[in-house]
Scaffold this active site. Structure first.
Site, PDB file in Angstrom:
ATOM      1  N   LYS A 276       0.839  -1.214   0.000  1.00  0.00           N
ATOM      2  CA  LYS A 276       0.000   0.000   0.000  1.00  0.00           C
ATOM      3  C   LYS A 276       0.871   1.260   0.000  1.00  0.00           C
ATOM      4  CE  LYS A 276      -3.715  -2.541   2.137  1.00  0.00           C
ATOM      5  NZ  LYS A 276      -2.917  -3.712   2.605  1.00  0.00           N
ATOM      6  N   CYS A 391      -7.244  -7.245   7.314  1.00  0.00           N
ATOM      7  CA  CYS A 391      -7.555  -8.341   6.385  1.00  0.00           C
ATOM      8  C   CYS A 391      -8.208  -9.471   7.177  1.00  0.00           C
ATOM      9  CB  CYS A 391      -6.306  -8.796   5.633  1.00  0.00           C
ATOM     10  SG  CYS A 391      -4.999  -9.396   6.690  1.00  0.00           S
TER      11      CYS A 391
HETATM   12  C1  LIG Z   1      -1.291  -6.140   7.647  1.00  0.00           C
HETATM   13  S1  LIG Z   1       0.429  -5.944   7.661  1.00  0.00           S
HETATM   14  C2  LIG Z   1       0.596  -4.479   6.706  1.00  0.00           C
HETATM   15  C3  LIG Z   1       0.556  -4.708   5.217  1.00  0.00           C
HETATM   16  C4  LIG Z   1       0.985  -3.480   4.449  1.00  0.00           C
HETATM   17  N1  LIG Z   1       0.200  -2.326   4.785  1.00  0.00           N
HETATM   18  C5  LIG Z   1       0.921  -3.705   2.949  1.00  0.00           C
HETATM   19  O1  LIG Z   1      -0.056  -3.331   2.313  1.00  0.00           O
HETATM   20  O2  LIG Z   1       1.871  -4.269   2.403  1.00  0.00           O
HETATM   21  C6  LIG Z   1       0.737  -5.372   9.255  1.00  0.00           C
HETATM   22  C7  LIG Z   1       2.167  -4.978   9.514  1.00  0.00           C
HETATM   23  O3  LIG Z   1       2.213  -4.352  10.792  1.00  0.00           O
HETATM   24  C8  LIG Z   1       3.452  -4.618  11.356  1.00  0.00           C
HETATM   25  N2  LIG Z   1       3.323  -4.332  12.806  1.00  0.00           N
HETATM   26  C9  LIG Z   1       2.878  -5.118  13.807  1.00  0.00           C
HETATM   27  N3  LIG Z   1       2.897  -4.463  14.975  1.00  0.00           N
HETATM   28  C10 LIG Z   1       3.357  -3.231  14.703  1.00  0.00           C
HETATM   29  C11 LIG Z   1       3.612  -2.079  15.503  1.00  0.00           C
HETATM   30  N4  LIG Z   1       3.398  -2.085  16.811  1.00  0.00           N
HETATM   31  N5  LIG Z   1       4.115  -0.992  14.909  1.00  0.00           N
HETATM   32  C12 LIG Z   1       4.359  -0.962  13.581  1.00  0.00           C
HETATM   33  N6  LIG Z   1       4.138  -2.010  12.777  1.00  0.00           N
HETATM   34  C13 LIG Z   1       3.632  -3.126  13.334  1.00  0.00           C
HETATM   35  C14 LIG Z   1       3.728  -6.046  11.007  1.00  0.00           C
HETATM   36  O4  LIG Z   1       5.112  -6.303  11.075  1.00  0.00           O
HETATM   37  C15 LIG Z   1       3.163  -6.111   9.586  1.00  0.00           C
HETATM   38  O5  LIG Z   1       4.191  -5.928   8.649  1.00  0.00           O
END
Ligand SMILES: C[S@@+](CC[C@H](N)C(=O)[O-])C[C@H]1O[C@@H](n2cnc3c(N)ncnc32)[C@H](O)[C@@H]1O
Length: 473
Positions: A276, A391
């Site tokens: 994204k 998701c």
């Molecule tokens: C649903 S994925 C995001 C997908 C991304 N937006 C895309 O479209 O490619 C969620 C992401 O949040 C990250 N994440 C988890 N906890 C987090 C935090 N406290 N702060 C920042 N990122 C975090 C994970 O490592 C993961 O890569």
């Protein structure tokens, strides 16, 4: 745990199933809905979607020609290989979703013309892979070596093998697949067939008790021939992935809904792997500034590489925990647009084969997401927009989070989304969300459509949820 036939198939542990079913009952969705939801989740979407990277690709017509060439070549190669077996895959035609999303190109999975023969195909040479790997395979990935758990002792390079998913996750790495098959056939699910690309010994280093993963070889271990439903799609890594980025439809819609404008300061709080973020950069034509956070440093390294590869020039990626923002570095009320594509239970990924998430894990996402959302609201400028997406399909991580945000932050207002996928459904009503508000939410999830709609590209997506807020002055 038994999986003797499709009717008794389990997709979650009993406790998790019961919890989810009860949760839907709270908003008047009965067992029939829950079963329909499970059936939808258990099938792979029939469509592949690719986002055209307008920074590097030409117009949509050239892109369609390019992707069609890729499909023609890939299927010609496969069909030549399968000629002697009398199997043939019709070549799918790709198209642009022009009226809706002109950067999105779609094509269907191809179905083999001799599906039945292949389902009957029972090789004694077996391979067992983990469930996550199996799910990726249904989305068009090859089988990479780390996903291989077990192989028949006689397995050699170029063997045509039967592939099974290990539903319970109990099969030992490097063990004898035939032995496990005999003992635990009910906990295995047939996935499809493929060609093994290495001898067993190259994949596993075998010592008496301990079986070590050798690590000597990397990359693809099995080239897929056909999936159990007779479908095939060429792996995306053969395609020019700087111009065309595999991304599912709701994710493509999500960045568009945020509606970033050139010159703005934009924050993507949970950004990796960067699908994204790179889309947002492309929408603003690299004119503006995008700050991208992810908590995991290895993911940020990969994101930097992706940004370079896709010619994304306005993104700065930082290893940052979005639950703990340092307000001496990032000023409150400074961002024009914020995307919170939150870490979630990810139950919307299709096909669902078996997910052993427990109820406590499921519940734990809610507070975690709220901590990130609190910071997002604080960082958002008055007059700015925030998109919250997941998701997953649970009410707790979706509609109930929206309701919680609105009750806690009086300056937040739910607003219209463009594009809006009318073929999916709007959100469900829950406490604190009236009907008109729930209609502003996009929920990619089965509604009460007829079976005829199931193949509709706009309906046959992954499970996903999008909400959009304005922070009023
Ligand atoms: C649903 S994925 C995001 C997908 C991304 N937006 C895309 O479209 O490619 C969620 C992401 O949040 C990250 N994440 C988890 N906890 C987090 C935090 N406290 N702060 C920042 N990122 C975090 C994970 O490592 C993961 O890569």
């Amino acid at each position: 745990m038994n999986f003797p036939n499709e009717q008794n198939r389990k997709y979650f542990t009993d406790n998790t199933s019961e919890y989810l079913e009860k949760s839907f009952q709270k908003v008047g969705l009965d067992k029939v809905y829950f079963e329909k939801l499970l059936e939808w989740l258990s099938k792979s979407p029939k469509w592949n979607t690719l986002r055209v990277n307008k920074n590097l690709a030409n117009n949509s017509k050239d892109s369609v020609n390019d992707i069609q060439n890729f499909l023609d070549k890939s299927f010609d190669n496969l069909n030549n290989k399968l000629l002697k077996e009398g199997v043939y895959f019709p070549i799918p035609k790709c198209k642009v979703l022009s009226n809706f999303l002109d950067e999105c190109i779609v094509y269907e999975y191809s179905k083999s013309k001799s599906m039945q023969d292949n389902i009957k195909f029972k090789s004694d040479i077996k391979c067992i892979i983990d469930v996550k790997c199996a799910q990726a395979v249904f989305r068009g990935a090859d089988i990479f070596i780390p996903g291989i758990i077990s192989l028949s002792l006689s397995a050699k390079s170029q063997d045509l093998i039967c592939i099974y998913a290990d539903l319970e996750g109990k099969c030992l790495k490097g063990s004898d697949a035939n032995l496990y098959f005999k003992k635990s056939v009910d906990s295995l699910q047939f996935i499809g067939t493929g060609w093994l690309l290495y001898d067993r010994d190259q994949i596993f280093k075998n010592s008496e008790q301990k079986l070590y993963f050798s690590g000597k070889i990397k990359g693809i271990g099995i080239r897929l021939k056909e999936l159990v439903d007779g479908s095939y799609t060429p792996p995306f890594h053969y395609l020019n992935q700087t111009k065309y980025f595999p991304q599912n439809l709701p994710s493509i819609i999500c960045a568009r809904v945020l509606d970033p404008k050139p010159g703005q300061l934009i924050l993507d709080m949970c950004a990796a792997p960067g699908g994204k973020t790179t889309h947002l950069a492309e929408i603003i034509g690299n004119k503006g500034q995008i700050i991208a956070f992810d908590k995991i440093s290895s993911k940020i390294l990969k994101m930097n590489e992706l940004c370079k590869k896709l010619n994304t020039k306005c993104v700065e990626c930082f290893v940052t925990d979005a639950t703990k923002i340092d307000y001496s570095v990032y000023m409150a009320e400074s961002f024009d647009r914020i995307l919170v594509d939150a870490p979630c239970s990810a139950l919307g990924q299709r096909p669902l084969i078996f997910n052993n998430i427990d109820v406590n894990q499921l519940k734990s996402y809610v507070n975690y997401q709220r901590m990130i959302l609190e910071n997002a609201v604080k960082l958002l400028k008055p007059g700015g927009f925030m998109v919250y997406s997941t998701c997953t399909i649970t009410l707790e991580e979706n509609e109930e989070q929206v309701s919680w945000l609105l009750s806690k932050h009086k300056k937040l207002k739910l607003v219209d989304q463009t594009p809006f996928n009318f073929a999916a459904s709007s959100g469900f009503q829950c406490e604190g969300l009236d009907e008109s508000q729930s209609r502003l939410l996009q929920r990619f999830c089965p509604s009460f459509k007829s079976e005829d709609d199931l193949n509709d590209i706009y309906y046959d997506t992954n499970g996903f949820f999008i909400s959009k807020f304005l922070k009023e002055y």
